[in-house]
Design a protein around this motif. Structure first.
Motif, PDB file in Angstrom:
ATOM      1  N   MET A   1      13.880   1.390 -22.096  1.00 58.05           N
ATOM      2  CA  MET A   1      12.698   1.159 -22.176  1.00 58.05           C
ATOM      3  C   MET A   1      11.982   2.153 -21.599  1.00 58.05           C
ATOM      4  O   MET A   1      11.986   2.684 -20.582  1.00 58.05           O
ATOM      5  CB  MET A   1      12.104  -0.058 -21.410  1.00 58.05           C
ATOM      6  N   PRO A   2      10.623   2.801 -22.316  1.00 62.18           N
ATOM      7  CA  PRO A   2      10.038   3.871 -21.771  1.00 62.18           C
ATOM      8  C   PRO A   2       8.989   3.443 -20.734  1.00 62.18           C
ATOM      9  O   PRO A   2       8.637   2.312 -20.570  1.00 62.18           O
ATOM     10  CB  PRO A   2       9.094   4.406 -22.787  1.00 62.18           C
ATOM     11  N   VAL A   3       8.860   4.442 -19.924  1.00 65.58           N
ATOM     12  CA  VAL A   3       7.992   4.090 -18.629  1.00 65.58           C
ATOM     13  C   VAL A   3       6.597   4.490 -18.904  1.00 65.58           C
ATOM     14  O   VAL A   3       6.174   5.714 -19.364  1.00 65.58           O
ATOM     15  CB  VAL A   3       8.238   4.780 -17.294  1.00 65.58           C
ATOM     16  N   PRO A   4       5.398   3.461 -18.941  1.00 65.36           N
ATOM     17  CA  PRO A   4       4.193   4.093 -19.123  1.00 65.36           C
ATOM     18  C   PRO A   4       3.701   5.097 -18.523  1.00 65.36           C
ATOM     19  O   PRO A   4       3.587   4.615 -17.117  1.00 65.36           O
ATOM     20  CB  PRO A   4       3.314   2.566 -19.368  1.00 65.36           C
ATOM     21  N   PHE A   5       3.216   6.143 -19.000  1.00 64.87           N
ATOM     22  CA  PHE A   5       2.730   7.377 -17.903  1.00 64.87           C
ATOM     23  C   PHE A   5       1.121   7.009 -17.363  1.00 64.87           C
ATOM     24  O   PHE A   5       0.874   7.521 -16.500  1.00 64.87           O
ATOM     25  CB  PHE A   5       2.530   8.589 -18.724  1.00 64.87           C
ATOM     26  N   GLU A   6       0.609   5.914 -17.642  1.00 74.77           N
ATOM     27  CA  GLU A   6      -0.672   5.588 -17.360  1.00 74.77           C
ATOM     28  C   GLU A   6      -0.449   5.063 -15.869  1.00 74.77           C
ATOM     29  O   GLU A   6      -1.348   4.810 -15.185  1.00 74.77           O
ATOM     30  CB  GLU A   6      -1.380   4.481 -18.325  1.00 74.77           C
ATOM     31  N   ALA A   7       0.706   4.315 -15.675  1.00 74.67           N
ATOM     32  CA  ALA A   7       0.891   3.736 -14.432  1.00 74.67           C
ATOM     33  C   ALA A   7       1.311   4.556 -13.060  1.00 74.67           C
ATOM     34  O   ALA A   7       1.117   4.417 -12.101  1.00 74.67           O
ATOM     35  CB  ALA A   7       1.914   2.771 -14.372  1.00 74.67           C
ATOM     36  N   LEU A   8       1.591   5.968 -13.609  1.00 76.44           N
ATOM     37  CA  LEU A   8       1.887   7.036 -12.688  1.00 76.44           C
ATOM     38  C   LEU A   8       0.615   7.674 -12.048  1.00 76.44           C
ATOM     39  O   LEU A   8       0.605   8.086 -10.889  1.00 76.44           O
ATOM     40  CB  LEU A   8       2.802   8.190 -13.400  1.00 76.44           C
ATOM     41  N   ILE A   9      -0.441   7.618 -12.760  1.00 77.07           N
ATOM     42  CA  ILE A   9      -1.582   7.995 -12.228  1.00 77.07           C
ATOM     43  C   ILE A   9      -2.079   7.161 -10.808  1.00 77.07           C
ATOM     44  O   ILE A   9      -2.369   7.840  -9.818  1.00 77.07           O
ATOM     45  CB  ILE A   9      -2.751   8.248 -13.091  1.00 77.07           C
ATOM     46  N   PRO A  10      -2.195   6.019 -11.164  1.00 76.44           N
ATOM     47  CA  PRO A  10      -2.527   5.000 -10.036  1.00 76.44           C
ATOM     48  C   PRO A  10      -1.370   5.121  -8.816  1.00 76.44           C
ATOM     49  O   PRO A  10      -2.148   5.181  -7.414  1.00 76.44           O
ATOM     50  CB  PRO A  10      -2.833   3.864 -10.416  1.00 76.44           C
ATOM     51  N   LEU A  11       0.030   5.142  -9.266  1.00 83.32           N
ATOM     52  CA  LEU A  11       0.981   5.361  -8.344  1.00 83.32           C
ATOM     53  C   LEU A  11       0.710   6.517  -7.301  1.00 83.32           C
ATOM     54  O   LEU A  11       0.697   6.824  -6.176  1.00 83.32           O
ATOM     55  CB  LEU A  11       2.186   5.173  -8.886  1.00 83.32           C
ATOM     56  N   GLY A  12       0.299   7.844  -8.039  1.00 84.72           N
ATOM     57  CA  GLY A  12       0.172   8.807  -7.308  1.00 84.72           C
ATOM     58  C   GLY A  12      -0.978   9.010  -6.561  1.00 84.72           C
ATOM     59  O   GLY A  12      -0.943   9.491  -5.365  1.00 84.72           O
ATOM     60  N   LEU A  13      -2.110   8.445  -6.942  1.00 85.67           N
ATOM     61  CA  LEU A  13      -3.418   8.373  -6.148  1.00 85.67           C
ATOM     62  C   LEU A  13      -3.087   7.319  -4.988  1.00 85.67           C
ATOM     63  O   LEU A  13      -3.445   7.628  -3.667  1.00 85.67           O
ATOM     64  CB  LEU A  13      -4.553   7.661  -6.967  1.00 85.67           C
ATOM     65  N   ILE A  14      -2.492   6.348  -4.937  1.00 88.75           N
ATOM     66  CA  ILE A  14      -2.466   5.283  -3.750  1.00 88.75           C
ATOM     67  C   ILE A  14      -1.389   6.117  -2.868  1.00 88.75           C
ATOM     68  O   ILE A  14      -1.641   6.062  -1.708  1.00 88.75           O
ATOM     69  CB  ILE A  14      -1.624   4.176  -4.268  1.00 88.75           C
ATOM     70  N   THR A  15      -0.151   6.612  -3.328  1.00 92.77           N
ATOM     71  CA  THR A  15       0.649   7.225  -2.449  1.00 92.77           C
ATOM     72  C   THR A  15       0.171   8.461  -1.787  1.00 92.77           C
ATOM     73  O   THR A  15       0.181   8.835  -0.720  1.00 92.77           O
ATOM     74  CB  THR A  15       2.017   7.857  -3.226  1.00 92.77           C
ATOM     75  N   GLY A  16      -0.918   9.246  -2.520  1.00 96.97           N
ATOM     76  CA  GLY A  16      -1.494  10.212  -1.782  1.00 96.97           C
ATOM     77  C   GLY A  16      -2.804   9.741  -0.775  1.00 96.97           C
ATOM     78  O   GLY A  16      -2.441  10.475   0.308  1.00 96.97           O
ATOM     79  N   PHE A  17      -3.264   9.001  -0.874  1.00100.64           N
ATOM     80  CA  PHE A  17      -4.344   8.177  -0.026  1.00100.64           C
ATOM     81  C   PHE A  17      -3.579   7.611   1.047  1.00100.64           C
ATOM     82  O   PHE A  17      -4.078   7.975   2.351  1.00100.64           O
ATOM     83  CB  PHE A  17      -5.171   7.378  -0.827  1.00100.64           C
ATOM     84  N   PHE A  18      -2.389   6.931   0.693  1.00103.00           N
ATOM     85  CA  PHE A  18      -1.766   6.587   2.211  1.00103.00           C
ATOM     86  C   PHE A  18      -1.317   7.575   2.889  1.00103.00           C
ATOM     87  O   PHE A  18      -1.213   7.686   4.190  1.00103.00           O
ATOM     88  CB  PHE A  18      -0.460   5.676   1.698  1.00103.00           C
ATOM     89  N   GLY A  19      -0.674   8.987   2.306  1.00105.76           N
ATOM     90  CA  GLY A  19      -0.097   9.915   2.984  1.00105.76           C
ATOM     91  C   GLY A  19      -1.171  10.831   3.902  1.00105.76           C
ATOM     92  O   GLY A  19      -1.051  11.129   4.864  1.00105.76           O
ATOM     93  N   VAL A  20      -2.432  10.845   3.209  1.00106.46           N
ATOM     94  CA  VAL A  20      -3.647  11.609   3.885  1.00106.46           C
ATOM     95  C   VAL A  20      -3.916  10.612   4.976  1.00106.46           C
ATOM     96  O   VAL A  20      -4.243  11.591   6.114  1.00106.46           O
ATOM     97  CB  VAL A  20      -4.643  11.852   2.848  1.00106.46           C
ATOM     98  N   SER A  21      -4.240   9.498   4.974  1.00106.31           N
ATOM     99  CA  SER A  21      -4.749   8.408   6.006  1.00106.31           C
ATOM    100  C   SER A  21      -3.694   8.631   6.981  1.00106.31           C
ATOM    101  O   SER A  21      -4.030   8.440   8.078  1.00106.31           O
ATOM    102  CB  SER A  21      -4.999   7.272   5.412  1.00106.31           C
ATOM    103  N   GLY A  22      -2.470   8.498   6.627  1.00108.68           N
ATOM    104  CA  GLY A  22      -1.376   8.460   7.857  1.00108.68           C
ATOM    105  C   GLY A  22      -1.487   9.842   8.609  1.00108.68           C
ATOM    106  O   GLY A  22      -1.306   9.788   9.751  1.00108.68           O
ATOM    107  N   LEU A  23      -1.511  10.999   7.928  1.00110.78           N
ATOM    108  CA  LEU A  23      -1.578  12.310   8.347  1.00110.78           C
ATOM    109  C   LEU A  23      -2.843  12.207   9.305  1.00110.78           C
ATOM    110  O   LEU A  23      -2.754  12.713  10.588  1.00110.78           O
ATOM    111  CB  LEU A  23      -1.628  13.227   7.386  1.00110.78           C
ATOM    112  N   LEU A  24      -4.156  11.715   8.837  1.00109.65           N
ATOM    113  CA  LEU A  24      -5.078  11.924   9.667  1.00109.65           C
ATOM    114  C   LEU A  24      -5.139  11.160  10.973  1.00109.65           C
ATOM    115  O   LEU A  24      -5.726  11.429  12.055  1.00109.65           O
ATOM    116  CB  LEU A  24      -6.477  11.593   8.760  1.00109.65           C
ATOM    117  N   PHE A  25      -4.594   9.951  10.842  1.00113.12           N
ATOM    118  CA  PHE A  25      -4.406   8.899  12.057  1.00113.12           C
ATOM    119  C   PHE A  25      -3.357   9.709  13.091  1.00113.12           C
ATOM    120  O   PHE A  25      -3.761   9.493  14.117  1.00113.12           O
ATOM    121  CB  PHE A  25      -3.657   7.582  11.485  1.00113.12           C
TER     122      PHE A  25
END
Length: 86
Positions: A1-25
């Motif tokens: 089954m193919p992975v829908p590429f549309e789901a990777l954009i929100p996953l990347g955004l969420i991972t990025g925001f968690f990473g940035v907020s953890g680094l700032l904290f």
């Protein structure tokens, strides 16, 4: 089954925001503690020593290497005086 590429954009955004907020904290906690690891389980003795260090150096995390206290240390007592109530 193919992975829908549309789901990777929100996953990347969420991972990025968690990473940035953890680094700032982490940077905020590091700057508050003056580059030293945070203190856990601070009891009364530790608070007394932090007050003494603050009166000696002007910083709660700083310590002095001088063998004698500065001249103003004798007048900056931790004991507060109470006024007599008659």
């Amino acid at each position: 089954m193919p992975v829908p590429f549309e789901a990777l954009i929100p996953l990347g955004l969420i991972t990025g925001f968690f990473g940035v907020s953890g680094l700032l904290f982490q940077k905020l906690k590091n700057s508050v503690n003056e580059g030293q690891p945070p203190r856990y389980g601070v009891d009364r003795w530790d608070r007394i020593m932090m007050d003494r260090d603050f009166r000696l150096t002007g910083s709660k995390r700083g310590q002095s290497h001088q063998p004698t206290a500065p001249a103003g240390f004798s007048t900056s007592s931790a004991w507060t005086l109470e006024k007599e109530h008659l």
